[in-house]
Design a protein around this motif. Structure first.
Motif, PDB file in Angstrom:
ATOM      1  N   PRO A  71       5.577  76.526 -15.103  1.00  0.00           N
ATOM      2  CA  PRO A  71       5.078  75.349 -14.372  1.00  0.00           C
ATOM      3  C   PRO A  71       4.435  74.325 -15.310  1.00  0.00           C
ATOM      4  O   PRO A  71       3.711  74.676 -16.242  1.00  0.00           O
ATOM      5  CB  PRO A  71       4.041  75.941 -13.410  1.00  0.00           C
ATOM      6  N   VAL A  72       4.724  73.055 -15.043  1.00  0.00           N
ATOM      7  CA  VAL A  72       4.196  71.943 -15.839  1.00  0.00           C
ATOM      8  C   VAL A  72       3.294  71.108 -14.944  1.00  0.00           C
ATOM      9  O   VAL A  72       3.739  70.556 -13.935  1.00  0.00           O
ATOM     10  CB  VAL A  72       5.329  71.067 -16.406  1.00  0.00           C
ATOM     11  N   THR A  73       2.019  71.007 -15.310  1.00  0.00           N
ATOM     12  CA  THR A  73       1.065  70.205 -14.542  1.00  0.00           C
ATOM     13  C   THR A  73       1.034  68.789 -15.113  1.00  0.00           C
ATOM     14  O   THR A  73       0.949  68.602 -16.334  1.00  0.00           O
ATOM     15  CB  THR A  73      -0.339  70.818 -14.596  1.00  0.00           C
ATOM     16  N   VAL A  74       1.101  67.790 -14.242  1.00  0.00           N
ATOM     17  CA  VAL A  74       1.123  66.396 -14.686  1.00  0.00           C
ATOM     18  C   VAL A  74       0.077  65.594 -13.917  1.00  0.00           C
ATOM     19  O   VAL A  74      -0.335  65.963 -12.813  1.00  0.00           O
ATOM     20  CB  VAL A  74       2.513  65.751 -14.505  1.00  0.00           C
ATOM     21  N   LYS A  75      -0.322  64.487 -14.540  1.00  0.00           N
ATOM     22  CA  LYS A  75      -1.280  63.556 -13.938  1.00  0.00           C
ATOM     23  C   LYS A  75      -0.731  62.157 -14.135  1.00  0.00           C
ATOM     24  O   LYS A  75      -0.603  61.694 -15.273  1.00  0.00           O
ATOM     25  CB  LYS A  75      -2.650  63.711 -14.598  1.00  0.00           C
ATOM     26  N   LEU A  76      -0.413  61.483 -13.047  1.00  0.00           N
ATOM     27  CA  LEU A  76       0.333  60.234 -13.132  1.00  0.00           C
ATOM     28  C   LEU A  76      -0.176  59.238 -12.098  1.00  0.00           C
ATOM     29  O   LEU A  76      -0.630  59.631 -11.018  1.00  0.00           O
ATOM     30  CB  LEU A  76       1.821  60.525 -12.930  1.00  0.00           C
ATOM     31  N   ALA A  77      -0.087  57.956 -12.434  1.00  0.00           N
ATOM     32  CA  ALA A  77      -0.432  56.894 -11.481  1.00  0.00           C
ATOM     33  C   ALA A  77       0.721  55.914 -11.389  1.00  0.00           C
ATOM     34  O   ALA A  77       1.414  55.659 -12.382  1.00  0.00           O
ATOM     35  CB  ALA A  77      -1.703  56.178 -11.913  1.00  0.00           C
ATOM     36  N   GLY A  78       0.924  55.348 -10.213  1.00  0.00           N
ATOM     37  CA  GLY A  78       1.996  54.381 -10.049  1.00  0.00           C
ATOM     38  C   GLY A  78       1.938  53.717  -8.693  1.00  0.00           C
ATOM     39  O   GLY A  78       1.182  54.122  -7.797  1.00  0.00           O
ATOM     40  N   ARG A  79       2.757  52.673  -8.551  1.00  0.00           N
ATOM     41  CA  ARG A  79       2.818  51.925  -7.290  1.00  0.00           C
ATOM     42  C   ARG A  79       3.820  52.594  -6.353  1.00  0.00           C
ATOM     43  O   ARG A  79       4.940  52.912  -6.763  1.00  0.00           O
ATOM     44  CB  ARG A  79       3.235  50.485  -7.571  1.00  0.00           C
ATOM     45  N   MET A  80       3.424  52.792  -5.111  1.00  0.00           N
ATOM     46  CA  MET A  80       4.322  53.432  -4.140  1.00  0.00           C
ATOM     47  C   MET A  80       5.367  52.433  -3.672  1.00  0.00           C
ATOM     48  O   MET A  80       5.050  51.417  -3.059  1.00  0.00           O
ATOM     49  CB  MET A  80       3.524  53.974  -2.949  1.00  0.00           C
ATOM     50  N   MET A  81       6.634  52.762  -3.955  1.00  0.00           N
ATOM     51  CA  MET A  81       7.743  51.872  -3.611  1.00  0.00           C
ATOM     52  C   MET A  81       8.535  52.360  -2.405  1.00  0.00           C
ATOM     53  O   MET A  81       9.199  51.569  -1.737  1.00  0.00           O
ATOM     54  CB  MET A  81       8.674  51.724  -4.818  1.00  0.00           C
ATOM     55  N   LEU A  82       8.493  53.654  -2.141  1.00  0.00           N
ATOM     56  CA  LEU A  82       9.196  54.235  -0.992  1.00  0.00           C
ATOM     57  C   LEU A  82       8.317  55.330  -0.406  1.00  0.00           C
ATOM     58  O   LEU A  82       7.541  55.972  -1.127  1.00  0.00           O
ATOM     59  CB  LEU A  82      10.543  54.840  -1.411  1.00  0.00           C
ATOM     60  N   LYS A  83       8.464  55.562   0.907  1.00  0.00           N
ATOM     61  CA  LYS A  83       7.750  56.669   1.549  1.00  0.00           C
ATOM     62  C   LYS A  83       8.590  57.189   2.695  1.00  0.00           C
ATOM     63  O   LYS A  83       9.091  56.415   3.512  1.00  0.00           O
ATOM     64  CB  LYS A  83       6.367  56.221   2.061  1.00  0.00           C
ATOM     65  N   GLU A 116      15.063  76.730 -11.932  1.00  0.00           N
ATOM     66  CA  GLU A 116      14.518  78.024 -12.302  1.00  0.00           C
ATOM     67  C   GLU A 116      13.604  77.912 -13.522  1.00  0.00           C
ATOM     68  O   GLU A 116      12.552  78.565 -13.593  1.00  0.00           O
ATOM     69  CB  GLU A 116      15.657  79.009 -12.582  1.00  0.00           C
ATOM     70  N   GLU A 117      13.988  77.076 -14.478  1.00  0.00           N
ATOM     71  CA  GLU A 117      13.166  76.914 -15.682  1.00  0.00           C
ATOM     72  C   GLU A 117      11.814  76.287 -15.336  1.00  0.00           C
ATOM     73  O   GLU A 117      10.776  76.686 -15.890  1.00  0.00           O
ATOM     74  CB  GLU A 117      13.904  76.041 -16.702  1.00  0.00           C
ATOM     75  N   LEU A 118      11.810  75.322 -14.449  1.00  0.00           N
ATOM     76  CA  LEU A 118      10.547  74.689 -14.065  1.00  0.00           C
ATOM     77  C   LEU A 118       9.662  75.642 -13.259  1.00  0.00           C
ATOM     78  O   LEU A 118       8.434  75.607 -13.368  1.00  0.00           O
ATOM     79  CB  LEU A 118      10.813  73.418 -13.264  1.00  0.00           C
ATOM     80  N   GLU A 119      10.273  76.500 -12.455  1.00  0.00           N
ATOM     81  CA  GLU A 119       9.498  77.476 -11.687  1.00  0.00           C
ATOM     82  C   GLU A 119       8.919  78.546 -12.604  1.00  0.00           C
ATOM     83  O   GLU A 119       7.787  79.003 -12.410  1.00  0.00           O
ATOM     84  CB  GLU A 119      10.378  78.131 -10.618  1.00  0.00           C
ATOM     85  N   ALA A 120       9.660  78.919 -13.634  1.00  0.00           N
ATOM     86  CA  ALA A 120       9.209  79.979 -14.542  1.00  0.00           C
ATOM     87  C   ALA A 120       8.075  79.518 -15.446  1.00  0.00           C
ATOM     88  O   ALA A 120       7.220  80.323 -15.840  1.00  0.00           O
ATOM     89  CB  ALA A 120      10.391  80.468 -15.392  1.00  0.00           C
TER      90      ALA A 120
END
Length: 509
Positions: free
Chosen positions: A64-76, A58-62
């Motif tokens: 919203p936090v925008t993020v920008k991230l890069a990383g290696r895909m380990m699972l899909k 609920e706190e995250l919905e109230a």
């Protein structure tokens, strides 16, 4: 180690996968978007977990936090064409919080991005923009609004259930080991933390960090067999550094009272679980101190490095506790023999011929020129050294095996020297420095005689170092700490190769 038959069976499958990935890359190249360099991540997975992992859904919905991230895909995990989950791993670990889940949907991420994600492979490096939310299982996740392929991985990662199990492959392909193994990443993060701790400790105590040559005209500063090379422009034989000692003490002569160097040394000797032909040491010298001061200071350095790298001075090595918080023990060579190999009488330990015969039982044939002190040291190495589990300073080494150490004022044939042992191996070597130029010259000449008698590790005569001492060096103490061996202990690693990013191996066939 896989067998030849296993290699032959696996190769076609891997070659097929690589071919498929190269075809995907070729299609991306045709679109003119291969290997972009304009995506700049602003967040790290571990930081997001630390800052927002405790928030409720609920706190995250109230807020919203925008993020920008890069990383290696380990699972899909794909749920048809309309939604997919994936896990990205970045450099912020090394624990599991260096990974974060992403959630892409057709509605929010877009049709083109979703179609591309379907063709992305494990190992690909992705850039994402989105907002944070919590799933029904309370996992912090990025709801993706923008998704880009940053780097295409052409080779498949090892099986996710087995990782990279083969030891030689781990050492040879450390880059894959670091991708797959959290424990490996943790080990090298700890190594960096320990070295940073040592550097801070030295600077706090007014030591100046310096750099000295790695190519030497004369190998010196230790008893070791050097690597030999050739300088073309000067047309002269040179040696890779076996120790920086004589250069650092030249600086003490020059007026730098406290100096240290975190250095790479090279010794053309055996390779084992405790030996690598190139290794890292920290060597330091302090004017107007002696070996007792250096012992206390060395103890403090090592204790603090363990705390900063491991979180505590109480370690576990090979399932056995090792407490660096306690004061380190101190024993002479003879006291250590008596403690760990009881039964020898004082008369026997004072009889060179007896010790020679005793050493033959261990398969050791000492040099004909070895005196009583060197023979006692050899017996210590065979009977007591491996049993020194708790941190222990072995002190009062014989002069004949300590050509750079100051002679004792109270005991003939003894120097003010120590070696630090723990878990049965040498970690550090230090002493009150010999600053008598005439005495040092005589010691060098004795080393030359030993070399002529067949001791390949005996030292050369360094005339320039003698000249430096003739200008006058203040009384001083110094020590070299083996960082690789220390890190084996701090990280509970059984093999020195485990704490070297790129250990030396035989040439790959």
């Amino acid at each position: 180690m896989t067998t030849d038959l296993q290699d032959q069976a696996a190769a076609p499958d891997e070659n097929k996968i690589i071919a498929e990935r190269r075809a995907k890359l070729a299609a991306i190249r045709e679109q003119g978007i291969a290997f972009p360099n304009d995506f700049k991540p602003e967040h790290k997975a571990a930081d997001l977990h630390a800052q927002f992992g405790g928030k409720t859904r609920e706190e995250l919905e109230a807020a919203p936090v925008t993020v920008k991230l890069a990383g290696r895909m380990m699972l899909k995990r794909e749920a048809g064409k309309k939604a997919a989950f994936a896990t990205l791993q970045d450099s912020s670990g090394p624990k599991a919080d260096g990974r974060i889940q992403i959630y892409a949907t057709l509605d929010l991420t877009g049709e083109a991005a979703m179609a591309a994600l379907h063709h992305y492979d494990l190992g690909d490096i992705l850039g994402v923009v989105g907002t944070l939310f919590k799933t029904k299982t309370d996992e912090l996740t990025i709801k993706v609004t923008e998704l880009r392929l940053i780097t295409k991985s052409l080779r498949p990662l090892p099986d996710k259930f087995h990782g990279l199990a083969d030891q030689e492959t781990k050492y040879r392909q450390r880059y894959v080991d670091l991708i797959m193994n959290e424990e490996t990443r943790r080990t090298f993060k700890a190594r960096t933390a320990a070295i940073s701790s040592m550097r801070r400790f030295m600077e706090k105590n007014e030591f100046m960090e310096v750099e000295t040559p790695m190519l030497h005209a004369i190998p010196g500063g230790a008893a070791a067999k050097p690597f030999i090379t050739h300088h073309n422009a000067l047309d002269m034989q040179m040696f890779l550094r076996i120790a920086p000692e004589l250069y650092l003490k030249r600086l003490v002569v020059g007026g730098f009272d406290r100096v240290f160097e975190i250095n790479r040394n090279f010794r053309n000797e055996g390779v084992s679980i405790r030996h690598n032909p190139e290794f890292t040491m920290m060597e330091f010298y302090a004017a107007y101190t002696d070996y007792k001061w250096i012992m206390n200071f060395t103890e403090e350095i090592i204790r603090q490095a363990a705390i900063d790298a491991h979180g505590t001075a109480t370690l576990t090595y090979g399932g056995r506790e090792l407490d660096l918080a306690k004061p380190f023990h101190r024993l002479t060579i003879v006291e250590a023999i008596n403690k760990f190999a009881p039964g020898y009488t004082p008369e026997q330990l004072g009889d060179a011929e007896f010790i020679k015969k005793e050493l033959l039982k261990f398969g050791v044939k000492p040099f004909a020129t070895a005196g009583l002190g060197a023979l006692q040291l050899a017996l210590f190495e065979e009977t007591a050294e491996a049993q020194l589990w708790e941190p222990t300073f072995i002190i009062d080494y014989p002069a004949e095996v300590s050509p750079l150490a100051r002679a004792s004022d109270t005991a003939a044939g003894i120097t003010e020297r120590f070696e630090l042992f723990m878990v049965g191996r040498e970690i550090a070597n230090g002493f009150s420095e010999l600053n008598d130029a005439e005495d040092q010259s005589a010691r060098f000449l004795a080393q030359v005689a030993a070399k002529d008698a067949g001791d390949e590790e005996a030292m050369f005569y360094d005339a320039d170092y003698i000249r430096a001492l003739e200008y006058g060096m203040p009384p001083a103490g110094g020590c070299g700490i083996g960082i690789d061996r220390l890190m084996m202990i701090i990280t509970d690693s059984p093999n020195i190769r485990d704490v070297l990013l790129f250990p030396h191996l035989r040439r790959e066939e």
